[in-house]
Each structure stands twice: as C-alpha cells, then as structure tokens.
Design a protein around this motif. Structure first.
Motif: not given
Length: 421
Positions: A49-53, A86-92, A97-98, A390-393
């Motif tokens: 979420g922060a990376l998108k900003i 394990s939280l797999d961020y590639t599944q977002l 998604n990283w 992830a800060g996506l909501g």
C-alpha cells in the motif's frame, strides 16, 4: 519568510506530508533540526500500500535504482520450524504484490531527492514553538537557525517531530505511551548473498528473532532481549551471547562468522506503542511518530506515516486554493475522523501480532504458538492478516475469527479466501 504549509521534521512522516501537500501545488517548507540524514536501524520494510503511494511520487524508482530488495513473503514459525505461518504476498490481487526493503537512510534520501520544486527543505533548524492568531488557532512556527529566532507564518502546520513531539503537546493533544517490557537488539550482518527474500520471524523460548535482507548482501537481525541484558558486557561476553543465539536458532550458523563480526556494533532499541488522542487541532495536523507508534515486528510504523500523509493530502485536495483557515480546519477534522479509527485498528493489529511472538509467559507462549499455527493453516484468516498488513484496506478479525485462531472452534471457511477478496 511566508509559506502556505510548514512541516516540522524531515523523517518519513514529514517528507511524505511534504510530497502529498506539495503535489497539490501548495508551497511547503520543511524544517529539520538534524544537519544530515540519520543512519538508524528502523523503518526498512515498505508494504504494498505504501509502495503504491510512493510510486505516484516517483520515490520507488529511486529506491530500486539504489538496490532496494523485493521480498515475497512474511514468515513466522517456532524455533524448531513448527507452527509455520507464511504470508505469500504474491497472492495479493494487486499489481504491487511484494514488500521492499531498503536502508532507512536510503528511504529518506529518496524522499528528499524526489520532492516537488515547490517544497523547500531546511536542515539545522530547530522549532522553538508555535504562533497563534487571535482565536488561538496555530498560525505558524517560531524557529531558530544560526543562533537567531524568526517567525514563519503558515496556513497549516504539520507536526512530524517524532514520538516526543513538542508540537503535539503545544496543541494540547495527549498520548498515552506504553513501553513494552523487552528491547530489540539490532544487528547489521554483512556478506550474506544467499539470504531468503522474505521477512522471517522465529518464536523462541527467549522471544522473537526476526530477519530480512537489505541491499548490499546484508541482513537485518532483530533479537528480543531484556532491558539490561547487554549493559556493560565486554567483547568476550558478547561473543558468548552470540553463541547462545546460534545454539537456539541453528540456521544462523550459515552465516556465523558474519554475525559475530556485527555483534560489537549492535544497537539496543526501546519499543513502545501509542495512538494520540487526536490527529489535529485548528491549524495543525499530526503525522507519523508524532501521532502513533507501534511494535516494529509487523512493519506498520513507517508505512502508517505514509498513509497519514496521503490521507491528509486527500482531505486538503477537496479545498480550493489559496487555502483559507476555515477550509483548512474543516479538512483537518475530516482527516482525524477518517484516519484516527484506522490508526487505532492498526495499533491493535500490531500489538496482537507482537504479543503472539514476544510474550514469554507460559500462557503467552502457548497461546501465541497456537494462534500462529491455526492462522497459518487457515487460508481465509492468513489472507485477511496479510491484506491488513499490506495496507490495501482494513478487514478486522471478529471475535469469532479469534476463536478460530486459537483452535477453539472449527472454521468451515478455512480452505477459501474471505468473501470480500
């Protein structure tokens, strides 16, 4: 000197606020008491979420050009590797998604280098106090530079001056800080080119051990410790402390020599949490560590500062330029109403996650390991936790979800993603 907005503090919160408000076309002055960018072991992992900003501000490209490391997962497990979550961020379901790891100094430098032309940064300037208009509204700052004081009028003041914020106190906003009973030992371990591209946390009988790669084939390792555990010990005693660390977590032996070389340069960090009673008063807004602090293990503190700035900018973007005091104060109330509940929820998420990994009592260890195991085995819960971090909501866990986490109630939805996803 006159300016529309003045920002006190050039940490991540202050610089993010300068970006958010500068991008609206506002004239922004940033005052920072330190003469150079600090090098500290904090705020090194950026969430999606922060990376998108940051990407909209042109910051991400600076970081990746300087070697920032993409991470694909956040992993937590017991010292024996059992109870793995394990939280797999590639599944977002998102294009970003990283996670991204970079030195805090590099993040600050990238924020500075990409500031809009209508933002000016002044280092070596100390903020002495606030100016007020006839109605006691904050209307600027009193600053000290090169031995002399001057007044800087402003339509809006941003308090980004850290955990012990002088401006927060001047605005009459309280903050009930709670210190954790442990400290974190921060180690910067060199020459580990094969490090796993993930944030990995181990729960041991002596507490949390967390690591992740940094640019330049380095590893950041955080070790939970008692407040006085390392006070006054010499080189030999520190090496014995390293022996015990490797004995309890044998996988550290893969880079034993590098770890030992980093022990004498360790840093001991206090850990605290709070959310300020409010985020604004007439003429002033709080962002970053002036407004909140969380345990670093969930990688939320720096990211929350970026979200603060973005939320404040969104509220102000709805007002026409030039800004008038009533419009600013309306936007500040909206910022507080929108952001404060989110920060309270983030504080709860971070605190619960930290307790799961750092509580050393028998009950705490038992409950923590059980929650870790059951969350990791439940696709719905683990996806929700990852999405929140992830800060996506925010999708808070319900009391029923807590029962599922503890294994006290079976979850018929455990094998599928949450409905909202």
């Amino acid at each position: 000197m006159n300016s529309t907005v003045v920002v006190c503090g050039a940490g991540v919160g202050g610089l993010a606020a300068a970006h958010a408000l500068g991008s609206l076309g506002l004239q922004v002055l940033v005052f920072e008491k330190q003469s150079r960018v600090p090098r500290v072991p904090k705020g090194e992992v950026l969430q999606p979420g922060a990376l998108k900003i940051l990407d909209t501000w042109g910051v991400t490209k600076f970081l990746e050009h300087r070697g920032a490391v993409r991470l694909s997962a956040l992993v937590a497990c017991g010292d024996s590797g059992k109870g793995r979550m394990s939280l797999d961020y590639t599944q977002l379901p998102d294009t970003t998604n990283w996670l991204l790891s970079a030195d805090h100094e590099s993040i600050l430098t990238a924020l500075v280098d990409s500031l809009p032309d209508n933002v000016s940064l002044y280092r070596g300037v100390t903020v002495r106090g606030t100016l007020h208009d006839d109605a006691t509204r904050v209307a600027g700052l009193v600053v000290r530079e090169a031995g002399s004081e001057r007044e800087v009028p402003a339509s809006l003041v941003i308090a980004a001056d850290g955990v012990s914020s002088r401006l927060r106190r001047a605005a009459g906003i309280g903050a009930d800080r709670k210190d954790y009973s442990h400290r974190l030992v921060a180690l910067d371990i060199p020459d580990v080119p094969t490090a796993e591209k993930a944030v990995t946390a181990h729960v041991t009988d002596r507490g949390l051990r967390m690591r992740y790669p940094l640019p330049g084939d380095r590893i950041r390792l955080y070790v939970q410790a008692e407040p006085n555990e390392l006070r006054g010990i010499d080189h030999d005693a520190m090496q014995r402390w390293g022996d015990a660390l490797i004995a309890e977590l044998p996988e550290l032996a893969a880079f034993e020599d590098q770890l030992r070389s980093s022990l004498d340069d360790r840093q001991m960090l206090p850990v605290a949490r709070f959310v300020a009673d409010g985020l604004s008063a007439p003429g002033i807004a709080l962002v970053g560590e002036a407004a909140h602090s969380v345990h670093p293990m969930a990688a939320q503190g720096m990211n929350s500062a970026i979200y603060d700035a973005h939320a404040l900018g969104t509220c102000l973007a709805e007002r026409a330029l030039p800004l008038r005091a009533p419009d600013v104060d309306t936007a500040l109330r909206e910022y507080q109403e929108r952001r404060l509940p989110e920060l309270i929820q983030i504080g709860k998420i971070s605190h619960n996650a930290s307790r799961m990994l750092t509580d050393l009592s028998w009950v705490g260890r038992t409950v923590g390991r059980r929650a870790l195991r059951n969350t990791g085995a439940n696709q719905r819960l683990s996806f929700t936790v990852m999405h929140n971090l992830a800060g996506l909501g925010l999708h808070p866990l319900s009391p029923l979800d807590r029962l599922h986490q503890l294994g006290l109630l079976p979850d018929p939805r455990a094998r599928r993603r949450p409905r909202w996803a």
